[in-house]
Write an enzyme that holds these catalytic residues in place. Structure first.
Site, short mmCIF file in Angstrom:
data_model
loop_
_atom_site.label_atom_id
_atom_site.label_comp_id
_atom_site.label_asym_id
_atom_site.label_seq_id
_atom_site.Cartn_x
_atom_site.Cartn_y
_atom_site.Cartn_z
N ASP A 173 24.09 44.12 -25.56
CA ASP A 173 24.61 45.20 -26.37
C ASP A 173 23.46 45.77 -27.21
O ASP A 173 22.42 46.11 -26.66
CB ASP A 173 25.78 44.68 -27.22
CG ASP A 173 26.50 45.76 -28.00
OD1 ASP A 173 27.28 46.51 -27.39
OD2 ASP A 173 26.28 45.86 -29.22
N TYR A 224 23.54 52.18 -35.85
CA TYR A 224 24.01 53.44 -35.26
C TYR A 224 23.52 54.64 -36.07
O TYR A 224 23.23 55.70 -35.51
CB TYR A 224 25.54 53.46 -35.21
CG TYR A 224 26.12 52.43 -34.26
CD1 TYR A 224 26.35 52.73 -32.92
CD2 TYR A 224 26.44 51.15 -34.71
CE1 TYR A 224 26.88 51.79 -32.05
CE2 TYR A 224 26.97 50.21 -33.85
CZ TYR A 224 27.19 50.53 -32.52
OH TYR A 224 27.71 49.59 -31.66
N HIS A 252 32.57 43.59 -21.22
CA HIS A 252 31.36 43.83 -22.01
C HIS A 252 30.77 42.56 -22.61
O HIS A 252 29.55 42.37 -22.58
CB HIS A 252 31.67 44.84 -23.13
CG HIS A 252 30.48 45.17 -23.97
ND1 HIS A 252 29.38 45.83 -23.46
CD2 HIS A 252 30.20 44.93 -25.28
CE1 HIS A 252 28.49 46.01 -24.42
NE2 HIS A 252 28.96 45.45 -25.53
#
Length: 332
Positions: A107, A234, A299
């Site tokens: 990730d 982010y 995921h």
């Protein structure tokens, strides 16, 4: 930051202006493997691989990244650029006297690991990355603009840009949040939508690979730390895009294996499959040796398919010269 996992050692390391919580397993003289976690995760995501590889004689090192768990969380979002995070990892290796390591990322940890290899290939013997493929810098569009065009303003990456968005987690049942986040099966604007997750009354049945104990540990840590540190990664996407301009077109020159589940949301982003399977990834990562697509996996693959991923990692890194307690410096 003790956790319900056996044979894991914990310590704090002062480096790069912060204090890093590090989990370790295995003999200190063994070849070292650095595990790099993603969002919303902790070192804990690697518990299965750490125990497995430690039993095979490897020294496993899994930090909580900057902003997570027991590691310092600077308040300024601009303190979370890829240079800060890669710098933390290099400083950690220096503090542990590890000139070179195997690296395993997932990730956001995969993004960090790609960039570690891009910026400091001399510190990486080989890379095993999970879920998120290398993303070459596109000089024509900033990352947040790309996600906004692809998925709309409600997409979680776009929403995370909002100052103070992390406050929305305060009223959330964190155990329920982690149950939903770790088994999410939706794409686009529905992925990681707090409003939709809070509004959902759907009963959640945990899969066999995720226990109430696991969820409780994550919830207890995040209840203390909050989510601001993770969201700041982010918030640095566009800043990273600006700062990485000198590396436009640069290639990852480290031996690499890439693994992804065919049900992984990241695998289904527009253009990703073609990039991975039609030569794009090999072009940008010339030393890419293997691409593994695991059927039926999602995921959080290192937890969902713990033994399979541990075996994949071991089968790849054992090919290299792992007989030395201090690996040789890279010739790349």
């Amino acid at each position: 930051m003790a956790a319900p996992t056996a044979e894991i050692r914990h310590r704090s390391v002062a480096e790069n202006g912060i204090t890093v919580h590090v989990a370790e397993a295995g003999p200190e003289a063994g070849p070292a493997v650095l595990f790099v976690h993603g969002f919303p995760e902790l070192w804990y995501s690697w518990r299965h691989q750490m125990e497995n590889l430690a039993a095979r004689g490897y020294r496993c090192v899994a930090p909580d990244l900057r902003g997570y768990g027991g590691t310092t969380a600077p308040p300024d979002p601009s303190s979370y650029t890829i240079f800060h995070i890669v710098g933390d990892l290099v400083a950690l290796l220096d503090a542990l006297r590890l000139p070179q390591v195997f690296v395993v990322g997932h990730d956001w940890g995969a993004i960090v690991s790609w960039n570690l290899c891009l910026l400091r290939p001399d510190r990486v013997r080989a890379l095993v990355n999970l879920s998120v493929a290398f993303m070459p810098r596109n000089p024509s569009i900033k990352p947040v603009d790309y996600f906004r065009r692809a998925y709309g303003d409600d997409y979680y990456v776009c929403r995370f840009q909002e100052p103070g968005f992390e406050a929305g987690f305060a009223n959330f049942d964190l155990k329920r949040f982690f149950k939903m986040a770790l088994i999410v099966q939706t794409t686009g604007s529905s992925a990681m939508s707090l409003n939709k997750m809070q509004a959902s009354n759907k009963e959640i049945t945990l899969p066999s690979w995720l226990s109430e104990e696991d969820v409780s540990y994550l919830a207890s840590v995040y209840a203390k730390t909050g989510f601001g540190g993770g969201l700041n990664y982010y918030r640095c996407l566009d800043l990273n895009w600006e700062l990485m301009a000198p590396w436009t077109g640069a290639k990852v020159q480290v031996p690499t294996k890439f693994i992804v589940g065919d049900g992984d949301l990241a695998y289904h982003h527009p253009g990703v499959k073609g990039y991975i399977h039609k030569g794009g990834l090999k072009r940008d990562v010339p030393m890419l040796e293997e691409v593994v697509v695991i059927k039926g996996a999602g995921h959080f693959i290192q937890q969902e398919r713990a033994q399979e991923i541990s075996d994949h990692i071991y089968d790849y890194i054992k090919k290299f010269d792992t007989g030395l307690s201090t690996p040789k410096l890279s010739k790349l």
